[in-house]
Design a protein around this motif. Structure first.
Motif, PDB file in Angstrom:
ATOM      1  N   THR A  48       0.813  -1.216   0.000  1.00  0.00           N
ATOM      2  CA  THR A  48       0.000   0.000   0.000  1.00  0.00           C
ATOM      3  C   THR A  48       0.851   1.272   0.000  1.00  0.00           C
ATOM      4  OG1 THR A  48      -0.227  -0.259   2.409  1.00  0.00           O
ATOM      5  CG2 THR A  48      -2.024  -1.070   1.028  1.00  0.00           C
ATOM      6  N   PHE A  49       2.095   1.170   0.445  1.00  0.00           N
ATOM      7  CA  PHE A  49       3.030   2.291   0.300  1.00  0.00           C
ATOM      8  C   PHE A  49       3.183   2.623  -1.181  1.00  0.00           C
ATOM      9  CE2 PHE A  49       7.148   4.189  -0.328  1.00  0.00           C
ATOM     10  CZ  PHE A  49       7.362   5.002   0.774  1.00  0.00           C
ATOM     11  N   ALA A  50       3.396   1.584  -1.987  1.00  0.00           N
ATOM     12  CA  ALA A  50       3.528   1.780  -3.436  1.00  0.00           C
ATOM     13  C   ALA A  50       2.228   2.317  -4.023  1.00  0.00           C
ATOM     14  CB  ALA A  50       3.916   0.465  -4.110  1.00  0.00           C
ATOM     15  N   ALA A  51       1.087   1.828  -3.520  1.00  0.00           N
ATOM     16  CA  ALA A  51      -0.202   2.305  -4.011  1.00  0.00           C
ATOM     17  C   ALA A  51      -0.388   3.791  -3.703  1.00  0.00           C
ATOM     18  CB  ALA A  51      -1.334   1.496  -3.385  1.00  0.00           C
ATOM     19  N   GLY A  52      -0.066   4.191  -2.485  1.00  0.00           N
ATOM     20  CA  GLY A  52      -0.191   5.593  -2.117  1.00  0.00           C
ATOM     21  C   GLY A  52       0.698   6.489  -2.961  1.00  0.00           C
ATOM     22  N   ALA A  53       1.925   6.027  -3.217  1.00  0.00           N
ATOM     23  CA  ALA A  53       2.852   6.815  -4.034  1.00  0.00           C
ATOM     24  C   ALA A  53       2.330   6.965  -5.456  1.00  0.00           C
ATOM     25  CB  ALA A  53       4.232   6.143  -4.039  1.00  0.00           C
ATOM     26  N   MET A  54       1.746   5.890  -6.008  1.00  0.00           N
ATOM     27  CA  MET A  54       1.216   5.969  -7.369  1.00  0.00           C
ATOM     28  C   MET A  54      -0.005   6.872  -7.438  1.00  0.00           C
ATOM     29  SD  MET A  54       1.840   2.552  -9.572  1.00  0.00           S
ATOM     30  CE  MET A  54       0.629   1.475  -8.827  1.00  0.00           C
ATOM     31  N   ILE A  55      -0.885   6.780  -6.454  1.00  0.00           N
ATOM     32  CA  ILE A  55      -2.066   7.644  -6.446  1.00  0.00           C
ATOM     33  C   ILE A  55      -1.660   9.109  -6.341  1.00  0.00           C
ATOM     34  CG2 ILE A  55      -4.111   8.293  -5.126  1.00  0.00           C
ATOM     35  CD1 ILE A  55      -4.469   5.773  -6.786  1.00  0.00           C
ATOM     36  N   TYR A  56      -0.617   9.393  -5.567  1.00  0.00           N
ATOM     37  CA  TYR A  56      -0.109  10.765  -5.474  1.00  0.00           C
ATOM     38  C   TYR A  56       0.284  11.273  -6.862  1.00  0.00           C
ATOM     39  CZ  TYR A  56       2.723  14.795  -4.137  1.00  0.00           C
ATOM     40  OH  TYR A  56       3.230  16.064  -4.017  1.00  0.00           O
ATOM     41  N   VAL A  57       1.016  10.454  -7.609  1.00  0.00           N
ATOM     42  CA  VAL A  57       1.457  10.847  -8.954  1.00  0.00           C
ATOM     43  C   VAL A  57       0.252  11.091  -9.863  1.00  0.00           C
ATOM     44  CG1 VAL A  57       2.613  10.031 -11.046  1.00  0.00           C
ATOM     45  CG2 VAL A  57       3.705   9.711  -8.823  1.00  0.00           C
ATOM     46  N   VAL A  58      -0.740  10.215  -9.782  1.00  0.00           N
ATOM     47  CA  VAL A  58      -1.926  10.346 -10.637  1.00  0.00           C
ATOM     48  C   VAL A  58      -2.645  11.666 -10.370  1.00  0.00           C
ATOM     49  CG1 VAL A  58      -4.225   9.420 -11.107  1.00  0.00           C
ATOM     50  CG2 VAL A  58      -2.270   7.878 -10.962  1.00  0.00           C
ATOM     51  N   VAL A  59      -2.887  11.948  -9.087  1.00  0.00           N
ATOM     52  CA  VAL A  59      -3.684  13.130  -8.728  1.00  0.00           C
ATOM     53  C   VAL A  59      -2.880  14.421  -8.878  1.00  0.00           C
ATOM     54  CG1 VAL A  59      -4.974  14.266  -6.883  1.00  0.00           C
ATOM     55  CG2 VAL A  59      -5.126  11.788  -7.172  1.00  0.00           C
ATOM     56  N   GLU A  60      -1.609  14.397  -8.510  1.00  0.00           N
ATOM     57  CA  GLU A  60      -0.797  15.611  -8.523  1.00  0.00           C
ATOM     58  C   GLU A  60      -0.286  15.954  -9.920  1.00  0.00           C
ATOM     59  OE1 GLU A  60       2.583  18.293  -8.147  1.00  0.00           O
ATOM     60  OE2 GLU A  60       2.678  16.241  -8.904  1.00  0.00           O
ATOM     61  N   GLU A  61      -0.054  14.929 -10.752  1.00  0.00           N
ATOM     62  CA  GLU A  61       0.585  15.171 -12.041  1.00  0.00           C
ATOM     63  C   GLU A  61      -0.278  14.788 -13.236  1.00  0.00           C
ATOM     64  OE1 GLU A  61       4.367  13.430 -14.600  1.00  0.00           O
ATOM     65  OE2 GLU A  61       4.311  13.145 -12.427  1.00  0.00           O
ATOM     66  N   LEU A  62      -0.717  13.546 -13.292  1.00  0.00           N
ATOM     67  CA  LEU A  62      -1.331  13.050 -14.523  1.00  0.00           C
ATOM     68  C   LEU A  62      -2.710  13.651 -14.806  1.00  0.00           C
ATOM     69  CD1 LEU A  62      -0.282   9.281 -14.475  1.00  0.00           C
ATOM     70  CD2 LEU A  62       0.912  11.258 -15.408  1.00  0.00           C
ATOM     71  N   ILE A  63      -3.573  13.680 -13.798  1.00  0.00           N
ATOM     72  CA  ILE A  63      -4.918  14.227 -14.025  1.00  0.00           C
ATOM     73  C   ILE A  63      -4.860  15.706 -14.426  1.00  0.00           C
ATOM     74  CG2 ILE A  63      -7.090  14.815 -12.891  1.00  0.00           C
ATOM     75  CD1 ILE A  63      -6.970  12.150 -11.453  1.00  0.00           C
ATOM     76  N   PRO A  64      -4.060  16.547 -13.753  1.00  0.00           N
ATOM     77  CA  PRO A  64      -3.962  17.942 -14.224  1.00  0.00           C
ATOM     78  C   PRO A  64      -3.451  18.048 -15.660  1.00  0.00           C
ATOM     79  CG  PRO A  64      -3.133  17.766 -11.989  1.00  0.00           C
ATOM     80  CD  PRO A  64      -3.350  16.362 -12.471  1.00  0.00           C
ATOM     81  N   GLU A  65      -2.488  17.190 -16.043  1.00  0.00           N
ATOM     82  CA  GLU A  65      -1.942  17.246 -17.394  1.00  0.00           C
ATOM     83  C   GLU A  65      -2.973  16.847 -18.442  1.00  0.00           C
ATOM     84  OE1 GLU A  65       1.650  15.004 -17.675  1.00  0.00           O
ATOM     85  OE2 GLU A  65       2.787  16.361 -16.379  1.00  0.00           O
ATOM     86  N   MET A  66      -3.799  15.847 -18.132  1.00  0.00           N
ATOM     87  CA  MET A  66      -4.765  15.398 -19.136  1.00  0.00           C
ATOM     88  C   MET A  66      -5.969  16.328 -19.216  1.00  0.00           C
ATOM     89  SD  MET A  66      -6.699  12.075 -17.508  1.00  0.00           S
ATOM     90  CE  MET A  66      -8.225  12.254 -16.551  1.00  0.00           C
ATOM     91  N   ALA A  67      -6.121  17.248 -18.238  1.00  0.00           N
ATOM     92  CA  ALA A  67      -7.270  18.145 -18.221  1.00  0.00           C
ATOM     93  C   ALA A  67      -6.919  19.584 -18.581  1.00  0.00           C
ATOM     94  CB  ALA A  67      -7.930  18.120 -16.841  1.00  0.00           C
TER      95      ALA A  67
END
Length: 265
Positions: free
Chosen positions: A219-238
């Motif tokens: 879940t450490f890895a899961a939390g780190a990946m979710i951070y990347v998705v919300v902080e970086e990827l979603i803003p970039e795709m929107a």
């Protein structure tokens, strides 16, 4: 672990995502122009969908299943591990200078690094949790966890490799457009992905030393990946002109990773 067939299987699993990044980076040899903004949004959305699905099916659910003996408190290791992963990426995000795709200003401490170097560092930050995720799942498989099969571990590795293909292109093409040679842009794209097998191997070693930590590592890895998705990827795709392409490809990436995990797991 590193000399028998079982160890070779794990090492190959850790390297598969790097192969995906390298293949994507090789697009710089076949494409004359940079990626269209809509294509970038689509690829970013797909990567985000894969990462969210992987976080849920391959990491969080197996972690809670491993803690089922705690009954109603089975969520506790997952909760703690998830937040540790979030905070870990938050710290890295603030101490490493980096520049996201299409951004004008860098993040992290003030630095005199070249713009292209900070672009590579942004992708390196993105790739650390992905490598940890693959390493954590293979560590669980190595430990004989009933919740993680060889097929499930391979599914995550392949899923990360699939979403790494567009990431390789997204990093190498802008570097080429910024003035680097095709070979240098390709090499930097591969280098940005090389952190994944390293992070994965370190996670495997950590899990071998502290076996009870497995639910926390997953879940450490899961939390780190979710951070990347919300902080970086979603803003970039929107960002920019409104488009549904990022959302649709997010759903596609999520579906692909979900199908892989169930079909191979």
């Amino acid at each position: 672990m590193v000399v028998n067939g079982f160890g070779k299987e794990i090492i190959m699993g850790l390297l598969i995502p790097l192969i995906g990044t390298s293949a994507g980076g090789a697009c710089v040899f076949f494409m004359k122009r940079g990626l269209d903004i809509k294509v970038q949004k689509a690829l970013t959305g797909f990567a985000a969908g894969v990462m969210v699905a992987a976080s849920v099916w391959s990491l969080i659910i197996p972690a809670m299943e491993q803690s089922s003996g705690m009954r109603r408190f089975a969520f506790v290791p997952a909760f703690i591990g998830f937040w540790l992963g979030i905070l870990f990426l938050l710290i890295l995000d603030n101490v490493i200078p980096h520049l996201h795709l299409n951004a004008e200003t860098s993040e992290g401490p003030v630095s005199h690094l070249a713009r292209t170097t900070m672009m590579v560092l942004a992708v390196v930050l993105h790739n650390i949790p992905e490598g940890m995720a693959v390493g954590a799942v293979y560590a669980g498989y190595m430990a004989g966890s009933a919740e993680i099969s060889a097929g499930g571990a391979l599914a995550l590795s392949i899923g990360i490799a699939i979403q790494n293909f567009p990431e390789g292109a997204i990093i190498s093409m802008p570097l080429y457009a910024a003035g680097k040679s095709r070979m240098r842009a390709f090499a930097d794209g591969v280098l940005s992905g090389a952190v994944e097998p390293v992070a994965g191997l370190l996670t495997v070693i950590a899990a071998a030393v502290i076996v009870p930590a497995m639910p926390y590592l997953l879940t450490f890895a899961a939390g780190a990946m979710i951070y990347v998705v919300v902080e970086e990827l979603i803003p970039e795709m929107a960002e920019g002109e409104h488009s549904h392409i990022g959302v649709l490809l997010f759903a596609a990436g999520f579906s692909v990773m979900m199908a892989l995990d169930v079909a191979l797991g």
